[in-house]
Design a protein around this motif. Structure first.
Motif, PDB file in Angstrom:
ATOM      1  N   SER B 636      18.415 -16.319   8.948  1.00 31.22           N
ATOM      2  CA  SER B 636      19.403 -15.638   7.443  1.00 31.22           C
ATOM      3  C   SER B 636      18.536 -15.681   6.744  1.00 31.22           C
ATOM      4  O   SER B 636      17.951 -14.979   5.573  1.00 31.22           O
ATOM      5  N   ALA B 638      16.995 -12.800   7.453  1.00 32.77           N
ATOM      6  CA  ALA B 638      18.127 -10.820   6.446  1.00 32.77           C
ATOM      7  C   ALA B 638      18.236 -11.457   5.421  1.00 32.77           C
ATOM      8  O   ALA B 638      18.319 -10.753   4.244  1.00 32.77           O
ATOM      9  N   LEU B 639      18.830 -12.152   4.797  1.00 34.54           N
ATOM     10  CA  LEU B 639      18.587 -12.480   3.082  1.00 34.54           C
ATOM     11  C   LEU B 639      17.734 -12.580   1.964  1.00 34.54           C
ATOM     12  O   LEU B 639      17.429 -11.625   0.900  1.00 34.54           O
ATOM     13  N   ARG B 644      22.636  -7.218   2.521  1.00 34.60           N
ATOM     14  CA  ARG B 644      24.295  -7.410   2.010  1.00 34.60           C
ATOM     15  C   ARG B 644      23.714  -6.289   0.450  1.00 34.60           C
ATOM     16  O   ARG B 644      24.096  -6.874  -0.676  1.00 34.60           O
TER      17      ARG B 644
END
Lengths: 704, 704
Positions: B636, B638-639, B644
Motif C-alpha cells: 500500500s 502506492a497510496l 489513484r
C-alpha cells in the motif's frame, strides 16, 4: 460405451508408413506395437516400398487390406498424410492416429491441412488423433500406439489417466513411475486437429480402470467442450488434477486496475477450475503428489489431520507448513491421548504433532499400536509421517510397521521422504503403493488440495448441475451497442438490478423539477452515449443539497463538457438520488473470456482490488450457493461482515443482485461483452443494494 | 584465529567414557574417531572399567592422562558428566564435547546441571559443546566427534557449513550429499548449555574452507550474539541461508489487528534476517537448493536470467514460475539473437525462453555454441535449463555439452531435473558440482533468493555496519510508566517527532482560551493516564469548528468519562489542532521482541494492516537507507506514492520521523516496551508529518 473406447482398445490396427529403417518413426512405432505391447487383435502393415517387414507381409495401401481396421496409425510424411486419411475415411476406419509432424505448427499451409482433417472427420465420422504427437499409451491394456522409445520403460499400470497436448511434460509425469506412481493411460494429443484433451477427459471419466485424471492444459480450443468433460468427471466422482501451462503472460495483465483487465484468462481459468471442482496445482511435481493421494483414497467428511514423527524438528517443520496452508491439526479424542500416554515414555509428545522422539527406534513395538491409534481417531482425515533421514535398517523396519498399520487404517498415511538419499525403506513404501512425497511443502500442499476437494465434493449443488449453458463463447457480429448510463440502468433495472431513483433532464428547468420530485441530496451526471469517462470531462457533480446547487451543477457541467468534449452529443443531465451514507462500495463486473465465455468478477471497491488483487470470479451462470461463496471469497469480505465496528452489510441483497445479473447475461445471450457496475452500494442489513454506476458494452441496437 | 578453531581442528583428543560394548555411544564414537576419521593427533581413551580397548591402553580419568588433551569428548552418563567436566576444566582442557543426553530436556534438575556447565565454562575458559547432541562433523578435515552411525556415509567435502541444534534435520541436510552437495562441516549443538549456533556461524564465517553457511533456527538463546555472528558472515562475504523452525504458533498470532500483536516473533525473525542479508527459506529442501547455487557462484550486478530448453512445455512452465516470482527474463542483445537465429532452424524460439525444440537432439553440435552464446550475453545473470525427461543416452550427451559450456561460461547454468527417474545424466551433473534442482518451483525460488541476495550485497550501507547496538534485550525492572498522551507527545516532540499544536486545559475556560489561541478546527481528548482507550469511553471529540463546539465538547466528554470511567483521574482536556485534510494515515509502532529487542513496525493505516498484514518491520536502530526501503516495502506504499490520483506524500518527512523514533528508542535504552503512533498523518510532499496519537508503554518514573 464411450465413443473413444475403440481408440484406446481397438480390435484391429493398421500401421500406415510401416518401416524397418532404424530409428525411423515407422520402425519405432512397429517395435512398440509388435514387441512391447500385448495386443492380440489383427495388425496390418501398410508400406509402399517393402513387401515384407519383420517377417510380416505388407499391403500397399489401406484400400488393399483384406478387412477394415478399426484404427489406423499414420506415420507417413505430412505431404502423404492427407491422402492416407481420405483413404482411411473411405474405407470406414473409425480412428486415425496421426503421429507425423509438419502441420499446424509450421504455418498457414499446415493449418489448412488440419482444417481439412476436421472436414474429413466431420464428413466420415472417423475421429482423428494428432497430428504432431507421440501417440497413445494404454498402460493398463499394454498397448502403445506411439513411436516413443520410452514406451517400454513406463509400463507400471495404475489408476491415473493422463491427458496432455505436448509430449515432453506428459512423459515427465509418466516417469513418476520411478517412484511408484501407477498410470493407466496417457493421451498426448498434439495439435488437436479433431480430438482434444476434453475428449480424453470425457473418455477417462467413463473408463473403469481410471480413478483420477491428470491434465496439463497448454491451450484450450473449445472451452464449452472442456467444461462438459470436467462436469462429467465430477458426476462420475473422478477428481481431475490440472496444471495450466503459460500463466506468465496473463499474470502480467493481472496487475492492471480495471475489472476487465484484472479478469485475465489465467485467473479466469483458475476460477472456472475451482468452480468445477478441478484441482489446480502450481508445478508439475505437484500434479503427481496430489493425484496419487486422491488415487489412494478420496477425502471424506473430516477436514483435520495428524502428524506422527520421530524427529521433533521434522514435526515442527511439518506443523509450520500445515499452519501456513491453514490446515487444522486434530485435537485427539481422550481415548487416543490416553493410549498414547500409556504407551509412550514421558518425554514423548502425545499431542498433535505426535513426537515419539528417536527413543521409539529402540522400542519399535510401540510403533504399530500408537500409529494405528492415531489413524483410528475419528477426527483424523489423514496421518502425515515425515521421515527426516534415511537410516538404513531402522528406516526399513519403520516402513514395514507403517505398511502393517496402513492395512488396518481407515485413513491414508502419507510418508514424506525428506532426504535426498533413498534406499530400501523408500522402495518398500513405493512398491506397496504408499508412495512417499519428496518435500514437506509439496506434501502439505497436496494434502491441502485433497482436503479442499473433499469440501467441494460435499457441497449440495454439485450433483444438480445441468450441462453448463454455453453463453457468449461466440460473440454475435453487429454494430457496437451505444447506450447511456441511464439506459444501461433502466435495462438492468428491468431485470431486477436495483438502481437509484433518477430522472433524465433535457433542460435546466426539467433538472430543477426532477430534483424537487426526487428529493435531496442528489448527483448530476452528463447524459451522453459518447462520454465513457464522465468524471474526466467534469461531467459529474455530487452532494447537491438544494435547487440552487442543482442549477449551478447544470451550468458547470454543460460548460465543462462544451470545453472538454465538444464533439459529444449531450442529451442533458441524469439527476439521481445519492446513496445513503454508511454503506460499503463493491464492484461487480462481467467480461467475456475468449475460452469460457462470460465471467463475473466481484471485489470490494477501490484499493483492495488494485493493490491486493482481492477479487473473486465465477463462470456464469451462478447458482445461489455459488454466489453466496463468491461474495465471501475476497479477504476484504470482512468489511461486509461487520469488521472494525461497521454494521453488517446486506449480503443477501448483494447475492440477489449477482443472481439477477447472471440471469440478465443469460437472457442476452451473446450480445454482452462487458458490464461494469462500479460501484455498487451495499447498505446495512435490510437496506438493500444500489448499482450507482453502470456501463454495458456489447453489440446490437440498444437496450431491450 | 577464531577461538573455536581448536574445537573443529583439535591437536589432541580424549574420549571419556570410551567403550567397546556394541552399539553403545562410547563404542560408536570410538569407531567414528579411530576407524572413519583421518585424525593424526594424539587420542587418549578414558575408561573406568577396561584397561584396554581395541588394542589401545586406557586411563581411568582425565587427571591420569600423560598430557592435557585440547578437546575431550564426554560420553559418560549424565550423572557422571558434571564431575568429568570439572576434571576437564581443572586439567586445562579447552573444549568439552558432551554427547550425553539427560540434561535440560528432562526438566528442572537437568536445567540446573546446564547452568552449572555455564559456570564451569565461564570460570575456566573451557568451552562446552552440547549436551544432548550428536556432536561435531568436520568433513573437510575428516574428523567425526560423533556417535552417529551415519558419519561414514556422509563424507563428501565441500564449501557449505551447517549449524543446527537438533540432529535429525541437520542429518537430513547432510544427506543432500546423495545428490552431489558437498558439505565441509556440521555442528549440531543440542541443548547449547554454553556454545550456541551463533558461535558456530561466527566460526564458519572465519573458516577458509567454508563459502556458504546453512542454519536451522529452532530457538534463539541470545539474539544479540546471533546478530553479531550474522553481521560477521556478511562482512566476510559469506551468505547465510536459514530456515526458522516453529513458525506456526506465531503465524496464528499474526492475525491479530493490533501493532504489537502483529509483530509476532516469526515475523520479527524474518524481518531481522532480511535486514542482515540472511536468506530465509520456507522448507528444508530449499536450504540445499539455495545454498548450493550460492556456493557455486555469488550473484553479481545483473538481475535477469535466461531459460534454455528443448521442450516448449517445460520452457513455458519455467517461465510461469519465473513470472510468478517476479524475476526478469533478459532481453538478449542483438548479437545473441543474431547467432541463435543463424544456428537454429526456423521453428526454434530464439527469444527468452530459448526453445530449441526437440529437433536439437538430432543436431547436438548446435548445443554448445548456442548455449554458450546465451551464457555470454551480458544481460544474463544465470541460465536455467529445465530437463523434462530422462532420455538415456541423449540426456547424457546433453549433460556432457552443458559441462563443456559451463567450463567456459561466466555465469552459472542451473539444470532442473524434473523427472522422478534419474540416471547417468543426472550423476554426471552431480559429480561435476552442477547439482540439478529437482523441482521447477523450488529451483526458481532458489534463483529468486540468489538474485535478492545479490541486490542486498550491492547496497551501500552494508559494509558500514558497526556492531549492532544491543537495545532492550533485557528490560529494566521498575514500575510501569504512567504518562498521558500529552506527556508522550511532549517527550517525543523533544526528540524530533512532529506532533500537532496543542494545549492542556484543566478548566472549561482554559479550554476556550486555548482554542482561540490554537485556531480551528480542533480535536479535544480527555487527558488521563488512567484511560488507555479514550474513544471507548466517549473521551474524544473531533472537528470542533468554533468556541461553542469546544465548550460543548468539554461538557460532553466530562459527562461521558464520569459515567464510563468513574475511577479515572482526569487532568482535563487535551486541545489539539486537527490534521489538515488530504493526507494519508500510517501507523508506526515499536515493540520489544524477546529475542532481538526493539523492532519497528510500519504500515498504512487501517484495513491494509488488518486484512492483508501489509506491514514492514525492522530491528532498531535504523539507517536512513534502511528507513527509505522500509516505507516502500508495504504494497500500500502506492497510496503514499501518488496512486489513484492522490498527491505524492511527504515520504522524506516520514523517513525523518522514523529515524527520530529510532534515535529516541536508542536514547531511552531499556526503558521502552512499546510505542504506538497510530495514526501518523503524512501530508502532501513538503507539508510534513504529524503523530496524531501517541502511546508509550515502558518502565520508570515518567518522561525525561
Amino acid at each position: 460405451m464411450n465413443p473413444l473406447h475403440g481408440l484406446f482398445n481397438p480390435r484391429s490396427i493398421a500401421v500406415v508408413g510401416a518401416s524397418d529403417r532404424p530409428d525411423s518413426i515407422g520402425a519405432r512405432t512397429l517395435d512398440n506395437l509388435l514387441v512391447h505391447s500385448r495386443f492380440d487383435g489383427e495388425v496390418w502393415l501398410v508400406s509402399t516400398s517393402k513387401p515384407e517387414l519383420f517377417g510380416r507381409r505388407t499391403w500397399p495401401s489401406i484400400e488393399h487390406l483384406p478387412a477394415t481396421p478399426e484404427l489406423a496409425v499414420v506415420v507417413v510424411p505430412a505431404a502423404a498424410a492427407m491422402g492416407v486419411l481420405e483413404q482411411c475415411a473411405a474405407r470406414g476406419v473409425r480412428f486415425a492416429v496421426v503421429l507425423t509432424s509438419g502441420f499446424g505448427e509450421t504455418g498457414p499451409e499446415g493449418q489448412a491441412m488440419e482444417a481439412r482433417m476436421r472436414e474429413i472427420a466431420a464428413a466420415s465420422g472417423m475421429r482423428i488423433y494428432g497430428p504432431n504427437c507421440p501417440g497413445i499409451t494404454n498402460v493398463n491394456g499394454r498397448l502403445g500406439l506411439t513411436f516413443s522409445p520410452s514406451f517400454p520403460h513406463d509400463l507400471q499400470p495404475g489408476p491415473i489417466g493422463i491427458a496432455t497436448q505436448g509430449g515432453g511434460l506428459g512423459r515427465n509425469i509418466m516417469q513418476a513411475m520411478a517412484r511408484g506412481i501407477g498410470v493407466g493411460m496417457w493421451s498426448s494429443s498434439g495439435n488437436e486437429a479433431d480430438l482434444q484433451v476434453a475428449d480424453f477427459i470425457d473418455y477417462m471419466a467413463d473408463a473403469e480402470d481410471i480413478r483420477v485424471i491428470v491434465t496439463l492444459i497448454e491451450g484450450i480450443k473449445d472451452g464449452a467442450r472442456l467444461v462438459r468433460a470436467l462436469q462429467k468427471a465430477a458426476r462420475q466422482g473422478k477428481p481431475v488434477v490440472a496444471l495450466k501451462v503459460g500463466r506468465s503472460e496473463e499474470g502480467a495483465r493481472a496487475a492492471a486496475s480495471h475489472t476487465a483487465s484484472i479478469t485475465g484468462s489465467a485467473q479466469v481459468n483458475s476460477a472456472v477450475f475451482a468452480q468445477l471442482g478441478v484441482i489446480e496445482v502450481d508445478d508439475i511435481d505437484e500434479l503427481v503428489d496430489t493425484a496419487w493421494l486422491l488415487a489412494r483414497q478420496l477425502p471424506g467428511e473430516v477436514d483435520e489431520i495428524a502428524v506422527y514423527c520421530s524427529s521433533g524438528g521434522a514435526a515442527a517443520l511439518t506443523a509450520d507448513a500445515i499452519g501456513q496452508h491453514h490446515i487444522g491439526l486434530t485435537r485427539f479424542r481422550p481415548e487416543t491421548t490416553r493410549v498414547l500416554s500409556e504407551k509412550f515414555p514421558s518425554y514423548a509428545a502425545v499431542g498433535n504433532p505426535v513426537d515419539t522422539t528417536a527413543a521409539i527406534l529402540a522400542h519399535k513395538g510401540l510403533f504399530d499400536d500408537t500409529l494405528l491409534q492415531v489413524c483410528r481417531d475419528p477426527g483424523v482425515a489423514l496421518v502425515v509421517l515425515p521421515i527426516a533421514i534415511e537410516y538404513g535398517a531402522v528406516t526399513v523396519e519403520i516402513a514395514q510397521a507403517v505398511l502393517r498399520v496402513q492395512a488396518q487404517s481407515p485413513v491414508p498415511i502419507l510418508p514424506i521422504w525428506m532426504s535426498d538419499r533413498t534406499g530400501e525403506g523408500f522402495e518398500l513404501y513405493a512398491r506397496h503403493g504408499i508412495v512417499p512425497a519428496r518435500s514437506v511443502g509439496k506434501a502439505v500442499k497436496a494434502i491441502r488440495r485433497w482436503l479442499d476437494h473433499g469440501r467441494w465434493r460435499r457441497r449440495a449443488d454439485r450433483l444438480d448441475w445441468q450441462p453448463w449453458p454455453t453463453l457468449g463463447q461466440a460473440p454475435q457480429p453487429g454494430p457496437a451497442l451505444r447506450i447511456t448510463e441511464r439506459e444501461a440502468k433502466q435495462w438492468l433495472s428491468g431485470h431486477g438490478i436495483p438502481v437509484p431513483g433518477s430522472a433524465l433532464a433535457t433542460t435546466r428547468e426539467e433538472a430543477l423539477a426532477a430534483a424537487e420530485r426526487l428529493g435531496y441530496p442528489l448527483v448530476a451526471k452528463v447524459a451522453s452515449a459518447d462520454i465513457a469517462h464522465k468524471t474526466e470531462v467534469g461531467g459529474v457533480a455530487i452532494g447537491l443539497a438544494d435547487a440552487a446547487a442543482v442549477g449551478a451543477a447544470w451550468d458547470r457541467i454543460h460548460a465543462n463538457v462544451r470545453t472538454r468534449a465538444p464533439e459529444a452529443q449531450v442529451q442533458g443531465l441524469l439527476i439521481e438520488r445519492m446513496a445513503p451514507a454508511g454503506g460499503v462500495e463493491v464492484l461487480v463486473g462481467v467480461s467475456r473470456d475468449p475460452v469460457f465465455g462470460p465471467v463475473l468478477t466481484f471485489g470490494l471497491g477501490g484499493i483492495h482490488v488494485e493493490l491486493f488483487q482481492d477479487v473473486a470470479r465465477r463462470l456464469l451462470p451462478l447458482t445461489r450457493s455459488e454466489a453466496e461463496r463468491l461474495v465471501r471469497e475476497p479477504r476484504s469480505f470482512a468489511l461486509l461482515d461487520g469488521a472494525r465496528g461497521r454494521p453488517r452489510a446486506d449480503v443477501s441483497a448483494l447475492v440477489d443482485l449477482l443472481l439477477a445479473l447472471s440471469d440478465f447475461v443469460a437472457a442476452q445471450g451473446d450480445r454482452i461483452d462487458e458490464i461494469d457496475l462500479n460501484p455498487v452500494w451495499v447498505g446495512p442489513a435490510g437496506r438493500g443494494v444500489l448499482a450507482l454506476d453502470a456501463v454495458i458494452v456489447g453489440r446490437g441496437e440498444g437496450a431491450r
